[in-house]
Design an enzyme around this catalytic site. Sequence first.
Site, short mmCIF file in Angstrom:
data_model
loop_
_atom_site.label_atom_id
_atom_site.label_comp_id
_atom_site.label_asym_id
_atom_site.label_seq_id
_atom_site.Cartn_x
_atom_site.Cartn_y
_atom_site.Cartn_z
N GLU A 1 0.14 -2.78 16.41
CA GLU A 1 -0.10 -3.40 15.09
C GLU A 1 0.48 -4.82 15.07
O GLU A 1 -0.04 -5.70 14.38
CB GLU A 1 0.53 -2.55 13.97
CG GLU A 1 -0.09 -1.16 13.81
CD GLU A 1 -1.41 -1.15 13.04
OE1 GLU A 1 -2.03 -2.21 12.85
OE2 GLU A 1 -1.82 -0.04 12.62
N LYS B 1 0.86 -1.19 0.00
CA LYS B 1 0.00 0.00 0.00
C LYS B 1 0.90 1.24 0.00
O LYS B 1 1.79 1.36 0.85
CB LYS B 1 -0.90 0.02 1.23
CG LYS B 1 -2.13 -0.85 1.08
CD LYS B 1 -3.10 -0.61 2.23
CE LYS B 1 -4.35 -1.46 2.05
NZ LYS B 1 -5.27 -1.36 3.19
N1 GLY Z 1 -2.39 -1.76 7.16
C1 GLY Z 1 -3.44 -2.48 6.55
C2 GLY Z 1 -3.07 -3.07 5.24
O1 GLY Z 1 -1.93 -3.05 4.85
O2 GLY Z 1 -3.94 -3.54 4.55
#
Ligand code: GLY
Length: 371
Positions: A189, A147
């Site tokens: 996380e 992403k």
């Molecule tokens: N941080 C969430 C994802 O990479 O989809």
Amino acid sequence: MSRERSIRVELEGRGYDILVGRGLLERAGELVRPVLESPRAVVVTDSNVADTDLPGRLARGLEREGVRSRTVVVPAGEASKSMERLASLLDAILEGGADRRLAIVALGGGMIGDLAGLAAALLLRGVPFVQVPTTLLAQVDSSVGGKTAVNSRFGKNLIGAFYQPRRVLVDVDALASLPRRELVAGYAELVKHAFIKDAELFAWLEKHARAMLAGDPELRCEAIARSVAIKAAVVAADECETLGERALLNFGHTFAHAYETLTGYGSELLHGEAVALGMAQAFALSVRLGRCPQEDAARAVAHLAALGLPTRVEQVRPNGFPTEDVLALMRRDKKASEGRLTFVLSCGIGRAELVRDVPENEVAALLAAPP
Ligand code: GLY
């Protein structure tokens, strides 16, 4: 010193390895040269990282295998995730001479990975990209999965692309200078992956998280590698977040994004802290809706709290946030469709599911009177 661990992100034709270990910056040339098209790289970093020894260690590590690099520094902070900064970064890279074989290496936290990754995707329609994350949050989450994005005045991460790196180097020694608060926030996380997929990892973290956060490098390697392996599998199953699987990584994030917006995305509430608070609330909502055993939620929340992460809104704002403001932001969340509230809910530690159409009155009741 043990050899680095290698975790593969299995993607047809674009699969890549995430290497987790110690001393990887010093060995960067040997570790990345096989996936580069030429021995030339631009390292993109931020002004905080530029003040440490990390860029020099990386440049020397690359040089050892003949990879010549130059470093471009952008101002630290979320404000650099902008179209303006992206344009000036691309200019700075082009100014030094670029062709399609030039590699871009992101050295830094989530902001740098997102910005440099988008620059790599756009430059000459795509050049080789390598991630060298230097925060725990970036090591377990944002550097993995491709992403990339900048923010818009209409919201965060609205302009971006899926663009996978060729390799990710997770050097746990790079965490040595990370402030404790950021380290602990990043841990939210890391443990999130256990909450959604791996009860056994959570049990292991219950035993070892404290020593791992205190600095034990072998425990760091183990915790990070196990957490990253979960994310890698999720990304391989649903790269572009269209099948409901990758969305599970947003556990806690519907609440978290609302609180981050209300606190201005600054140092009052770091992203990982917002995620910890959001996960505590997601567990509470899951119990309320009869999906998660109360004892699992209590265990998860106790773990977060024991490490000093916020799990109650009053820890952030003594008077809380107005319920209507939080709900209004949730209705606008990227996952909500036509104003219907969507959450990732827990089915017990190690299992989660995406639930659309969560009754708003249940969320409102939880926000007004958290357990
Ligand atoms: N941080 C969430 C994802 O990479 O989809």
